[in-house]
Design an enzyme around this catalytic site. Sequence first.
Site, mmCIF file in Angstrom:
data_model
loop_
_atom_site.group_PDB
_atom_site.id
_atom_site.type_symbol
_atom_site.label_atom_id
_atom_site.label_comp_id
_atom_site.label_asym_id
_atom_site.label_seq_id
_atom_site.Cartn_x
_atom_site.Cartn_y
_atom_site.Cartn_z
ATOM 1 N N GLU A 163 0.849 -1.210 0.000
ATOM 2 C CA GLU A 163 0.000 0.000 0.000
ATOM 3 C C GLU A 163 0.870 1.239 0.000
ATOM 4 O O GLU A 163 1.807 1.330 0.798
ATOM 5 C CB GLU A 163 -0.858 0.076 1.268
ATOM 6 C CG GLU A 163 -2.008 -0.872 1.298
ATOM 7 C CD GLU A 163 -2.865 -0.693 2.547
ATOM 8 O OE1 GLU A 163 -2.736 0.335 3.241
ATOM 9 O OE2 GLU A 163 -3.665 -1.582 2.821
HETATM 10 C C1 NOJ Z 1 -4.233 1.304 5.375
HETATM 11 C C2 NOJ Z 1 -5.429 0.400 5.286
HETATM 12 O O1 NOJ Z 1 -4.990 -0.897 5.113
HETATM 13 C C3 NOJ Z 1 -6.384 0.763 4.160
HETATM 14 O O2 NOJ Z 1 -7.517 -0.034 4.284
HETATM 15 C C4 NOJ Z 1 -6.690 2.231 4.211
HETATM 16 O O3 NOJ Z 1 -7.634 2.600 3.254
HETATM 17 C C5 NOJ Z 1 -5.397 2.987 4.029
HETATM 18 N N1 NOJ Z 1 -4.511 2.664 5.133
HETATM 19 C C6 NOJ Z 1 -5.562 4.495 4.000
HETATM 20 O O4 NOJ Z 1 -5.924 4.945 5.254
#
Ligand code: NOJ
Length: 569
Positions: free
Chosen positions: A413
């Site tokens: 991410e």
């Molecule tokens: C990490 C989380 O895993 C995800 O679900 C979220 O949307 C993002 N952070 C942004 O806050």
Amino acid sequence: MLQQCILTTYHVLALVLWVLASEDFDWMKNERTTFYYGTFPTGFSWGAGTSAYQTEGAWNVDGKGMSIWDIFSHKKGKISSNDTGDSSCEGYYKFKDDIGLMKDMKLNHYRFSISWPRILPSGLKSEHINEKGIKYYDDLISKLLDNKITPIVTLYHWDLPQVLQEKYGGWQNVTMVNYFNDFASLCFERFGNRVKHWVTFNNPWSIAVEGYETGEHAPGLMLKGTGAYKAAHHIIKAHAKVWHTYDTQWRRKQKGLVGISLTADWGEPVDITNQRDIEAAERHIQFHLGWFATPIFSGDYPQVMKDYIGRKSGQQGVGASRLPVFSPQEKSYIKGTCDFLGIGHFTTRYITQKNYPSGLEDSYFTDRDLAELVDPQWPDPGSEWLYSVPWGFRRLLNFVKTQYGNPMIYVTENGVSEKALCTDLCDDWRMQYFKDYINEMLKAIKDGVNVKGYTAWSLLDNFEWDEGYSERFGLYYVDFRSKNKPRYPKASVQYYKHIISINGFPSQREMESWKRKAIETCSSSNQLLMADSLIGHMETVTEIVVPTVCILCILLSAVFLMFLLHRRI
Ligand code: NOJ
């Protein structure tokens, strides 16, 4: 012969340079601004991510059970504007269109999560398997593969079956370890012939701290100073158990990898010459990333966590440390249970030492004895907590390399949000964020960090947990007011697509032309979005307002008629 000799010399030279470069990361050097033009290693995997509760919608159809997020989001006052994920992006119905978007971007992988209660409505494999839920993920996986997109599948992105919360207290209870292992085994059995990358947990820090300490997230418990440590303890055990299950029962046949996705900010000492700040910054990362990574790579919690929580528990007069203890058998069982490490990263903080004397308010946060600061100059286009500080990313990746023995990393991410108020598809701040963060990742690879892939967060605007739909992380804009939840590309789609097609960064000139073109395209998309939403409003008028007015007219006429009749009688 001569040619071969030149080639060999060249290779040796390249290797020496590479090794030198790998050892070259200097923590004290504050080189933060130079842009590096270059490309990623061949085969580097580019992707985008989502999670089940944030995008699927279809919360109560086809036999799905309730999750803790279904229940939590329906409680008034828990989520911004009382939003829920009931329909969200309608991803459950629109996954084929979404795969079309991924294909257009030429993504190599797509990261999504499986909703545990969608396939096991009561949470338990022994009770009932919901074949309709299984079919949804079957179709999604097969369609991805048909389009040459590798699925990276998260087993737990926060949506625990509600029944398990109610009956056992969720992650406060060690029985979750076996239930989660049963759920994971079912996924390996049904999908493992096609899925080769498994992520057990997404961001367990958040599950533990926000779910069981601050209560901002489901299940909303506020067990200060103990709840998060206990939840984390069981999550780490559950992760290890699932890794072993895969290792002993499925790996030989399916040949996949099992990892975990840990999210961490980078923490930079406020004063890099002050030992107390340096130690506070070290504690910041050990209490966050190290809390999970150290047991998984080395078998036990970071020493600094054991010391601080142990000492503070003692001062409080609590008999044992509030941080649970792994037995020697558990330590060796947990150690080494990671085929790759998923890293989620968004932002950075400056860290300074701050004492919190032990007292009534003991919590995970006060246990750390530190304060987090930000530089007011850092851009913060969206979420309150998210400042764009690209150089922190390279530092974090190098930290992972040196602390945990240079593991294989997938960035699971990375991305930035905007506030919902501005409906603007021309997201130049997001292009800038991606450009700079991805560049820092490239520099980290040059430093010798073993990063194999990058996942932009997120493919779509979606349900941002307690912030509801008020913060948008998507490459694609989703019009949540329209029933059909149409998607519109933001400028960053074009930009990311260019980075993927070149596998890196060509030259300043070319990159500026990418940006210009992206801005041109998004201006016309903006007009389309405006026109569509106007039509949408008109449809709402015809669908809701017109019938309501008609009914009111009929009612009024009836009342009037009755009144007339009454007068005549
Ligand atoms: C990490 C989380 O895993 C995800 O679900 C979220 O949307 C993002 N952070 C942004 O806050």
